[in-house]
Design a protein around this motif. Structure first.
Motif, PDB file in Angstrom:
ATOM      1  N   GLY A 290      -1.958   2.553  10.586  1.00 28.98           N
ATOM      2  CA  GLY A 290      -3.041   1.764   9.986  1.00 28.98           C
ATOM      3  C   GLY A 290      -3.747   2.516   8.866  1.00 28.98           C
ATOM      4  N   GLN A 291      -3.909   3.818   9.033  1.00 25.06           N
ATOM      5  CA  GLN A 291      -4.536   4.635   7.974  1.00 25.06           C
ATOM      6  C   GLN A 291      -3.655   4.678   6.730  1.00 25.06           C
ATOM      7  N   VAL A 292      -2.335   4.775   6.955  1.00 28.65           N
ATOM      8  CA  VAL A 292      -1.393   4.759   5.832  1.00 28.65           C
ATOM      9  C   VAL A 292      -1.466   3.404   5.129  1.00 28.65           C
ATOM     10  N   LEU A 293      -1.453   2.336   5.925  1.00 22.25           N
ATOM     11  CA  LEU A 293      -1.473   0.983   5.371  1.00 22.25           C
ATOM     12  C   LEU A 293      -2.764   0.720   4.596  1.00 22.25           C
ATOM     13  N   GLU A 294      -3.879   1.201   5.117  1.00 16.78           N
ATOM     14  CA  GLU A 294      -5.167   1.059   4.414  1.00 16.78           C
ATOM     15  C   GLU A 294      -5.065   1.639   3.001  1.00 16.78           C
TER      16      GLU A 294
END
Length: 335
Positions: A290-294
């Protein structure tokens, strides 16, 4: 470790002598006539097309360069014989877009992206050496990173040497149709995992440059569902995030055996699994994904809390709740 069997003299291994001066050709190690014998890392045709020359480019040591500042030493004859024809072929295909790029030999796309990413690595190493020497320290770099960079440089020599890759490709390469704005230039890389991404014209290109195809196998189900359907830019960036994260989770260092036979140098890949029973990829953690996707969705302003509101099923524009592909036309977002 690479296994060298009666190594032919013409293979150049810059990481053995750790010579990254501007007096030797980056590809062959030949001594150059002048330190000015250099070529652009980002080719001139690409910089001109997207007005990149004076755009800022941040190096790992936090110093700022511009795209046109990034150069690598290259023998003029090597450039003329091998690199310029490759640039011309890639430029012509990129001009026409997805269908022409799809028709290219994917090894040429790998060579083109590999030369670009290696050029960035070369500049990063030079900057790191300068910084460490200014502080009176020896330049240090991890053995696993040297291993990856050495392998990439070896594979780049498919450009100028009779290297035959025996039944394998050192990379995963995925090309997608993308409904981009006319003037978009979306470039990303991650040099520690040797991952490359470019989104321009009507396509997006993702290459994991040193995984022997493992990331392609890892995402097989996703890739089959997408097929050759067009993606919305936010969908392509989701694919990007998945590949960049899985490249981070990939925990093997590919090994190769080099066997010169007559005029050809054969390269065989050792099985990635090796003697380890450990899976090729570490565990996928949705919060980290999720942090990567953000980061990849910055243009659309989605935040981590929104993305992992359901921790077991992060937000997706690629697939619906049943796991079916979502058509790009069904997505209504600012482009």
């Amino acid at each position: 470790m690479l296994i060298f069997a009666a190594m032919p003299a013409q293979i150049y291994s810059p990481f053995e002598s750790f010579n990254f001066s501007n007096s030797k050709c980056f590809l062959t190690g030949q001594t150059l006539n002048s330190p000015e014998e250099r070529i652009q890392v980002f080719p001139q045709w690409l910089m001109s097309r997207y007005n990149l020359e004076d755009q800022p480019f941040k190096l790992l040591d936090e110093t700022m360069a511009t795209y046109k500042d990034l150069k690598i030493p290259c023998n003029a004859a090597i450039n003329e014989q091998y690199l310029e024809p490759l640039e011309a072929e890639i430029a012509a295909a990129f001009d026409h877009g997805y269908e022409a790029v799809k028709a290219l030999d994917d090894q040429k796309l790998f060579q083109w992206a590999g030369k670009l990413l290696y050029g960035i690595i070369f500049n990063e190493i030079q900057a790191g050496i300068r910084l460490q020497h200014a502080q009176g320290e020896e330049f240090n770099i991890s053995q696993s990173i040297i291993h990856k960079f050495s392998n990439l440089h070896l594979m780049l020599q498919t450009l100028n040497l009779p290297l035959a890759l025996e039944g394998f490709k050192p990379y995963t390469l995925c090309l997608f149709k993308v409904d981009n704005k006319e003037d978009v230039f979306g470039y990303r890389d991650e040099i520690n995992t040797l991952t490359f991404s470019l989104r321009i014209k009507d396509f997006g290109l993702i290459i994991c440059l040193q995984d022997n195809g493992a990331n392609g196998s890892y995402h097989k189900e996703m890739l089959e569902k997408i097929g050759d359907q067009q993606l919305h830019p936010i969908q392509f960036e989701e694919v990007n995030a998945r590949f960049f994260y899985s490249a981070y989770l990939f925990n093997r260092l590919p090994e190769y055996e080099i066997m010169p036979v007559d005029d050809t140098i054969y390269i065989e890949a050792a099985p990635l699994r090796g003697t380890s029973s450990k899976p090729l990829f570490d565990d996928w953690v949705n919060k980290i994904y999720g942090q990567v996707l953000e980061n990849f969705w910055k243009n659309w302003g989605y935040l981590l809390l929104e993305i992992i509101k359901n921790p077991n099923s992060p937000m997706s524009f690629l697939f619906d709740a049943n796991g079916d592909f979502v058509s790009a036309q069904a997505i209504e977002l600012p482009r």
